[in-house]
Design a protein around this motif. Structure first.
Motif, short mmCIF file in Angstrom:
data_model
loop_
_atom_site.label_atom_id
_atom_site.label_comp_id
_atom_site.label_asym_id
_atom_site.label_seq_id
_atom_site.Cartn_x
_atom_site.Cartn_y
_atom_site.Cartn_z
N ASP A 186 35.89 30.46 40.55
CA ASP A 186 36.37 30.77 41.89
C ASP A 186 36.45 32.28 42.11
O ASP A 186 36.09 32.78 43.18
CB ASP A 186 37.74 30.13 42.13
N LEU A 187 36.93 33.00 41.09
CA LEU A 187 37.02 34.45 41.21
C LEU A 187 35.62 35.07 41.35
O LEU A 187 35.40 35.95 42.18
CB LEU A 187 37.73 35.05 40.00
N MET A 188 34.69 34.59 40.54
CA MET A 188 33.33 35.12 40.61
C MET A 188 32.67 34.76 41.94
O MET A 188 31.98 35.59 42.53
CB MET A 188 32.50 34.61 39.43
N ALA A 189 32.87 33.55 42.42
CA ALA A 189 32.29 33.14 43.71
C ALA A 189 32.84 34.02 44.83
O ALA A 189 32.09 34.43 45.72
CB ALA A 189 32.59 31.67 43.97
N TRP A 190 34.13 34.29 44.79
CA TRP A 190 34.74 35.15 45.80
C TRP A 190 34.14 36.54 45.74
O TRP A 190 33.78 37.14 46.76
CB TRP A 190 36.25 35.20 45.59
N ASP A 191 33.96 37.07 44.51
CA ASP A 191 33.42 38.41 44.34
C ASP A 191 31.95 38.47 44.74
O ASP A 191 31.51 39.45 45.35
CB ASP A 191 33.57 38.84 42.87
#
Length: 180
Positions: free
Chosen positions: A7-12
């Protein structure tokens, strides 16, 4: 951290970066041939834009390659055991998960230490376990199962020994080590 990483990578990466897949891969009874795993493979294919049944061919090829690899590992283990017997060397099966047993830093170079002592290290991946060795139904981690079955057989095989390599207070190992 691990669960949140996709989720963090997708957001970034949402700001013009590459597409990130975060498909949940489930493996049920039957391992690589289980319905759950096949469904996961199909979902990954869809997530990659693959339509139709082409993923089934890829799965079949991957399954065949894995079977060849596993058979070769077992052959290497049998050859190592035969060599130990022919040369009067002590076989020591190195139990553990792949990351500590195959990394010289994480395993504290246990195979080299064993060799210095006149023993031969055999990774659990290569140790042939007989079909009649029990499956421990309460152990659902694949490597835990593999390690316990190997330990069960080694305990009952004259002249074979085991050492268990673990690190970082591995959660699954903390449930397995006392059975070992």
């Amino acid at each position: 951290i691990v669960q949140a990483a996709p989720d963090l990578m997708a957001w970034d990466l949402a700001h013009g970066g590459p597409k990130l897949l975060a498909t949940v891969v489930e493996i049920g009874a039957g391992n690589l041939e289980s319905g759950k795993f096949l469904h996961s493979c199909e979902q990954i294919a869809r997530d990659l834009g693959v339509r139709g049944k082409g993923w089934q061919t890829a799965h079949a090829r991957g399954l065949a390659a894995q079977a060849r690899f596993d058979a070769k590992c077992q052959e290497l283990g049998r050859r190592a055991l035969d060599y130990c017997e022919a040369q009067a060397l002590t076989p020591v099966v190195v139990l553990g998960r792949t990351y500590p047993i195959h990394n010289t830093v994480l395993n504290s170079n246990v195979p080299a230490i064993l060799r210095e002592q006149g023993a031969i290290a055999i990774p659990v991946d290569c140790y042939p376990v007989a079909d009649d060795v029990p499956v421990f139904r309460d152990m659902f981690w694949g490597y835990g199962q593999r390690n316990l079955r190997a330990a069960h057989q080694i305990r009952r095989t004259r002249g074979q020994y085991a050492v268990y390599c673990s690190n970082y207070s591995c959660g699954p190992d903390s449930f397995t080590l006392h059975f070992f």
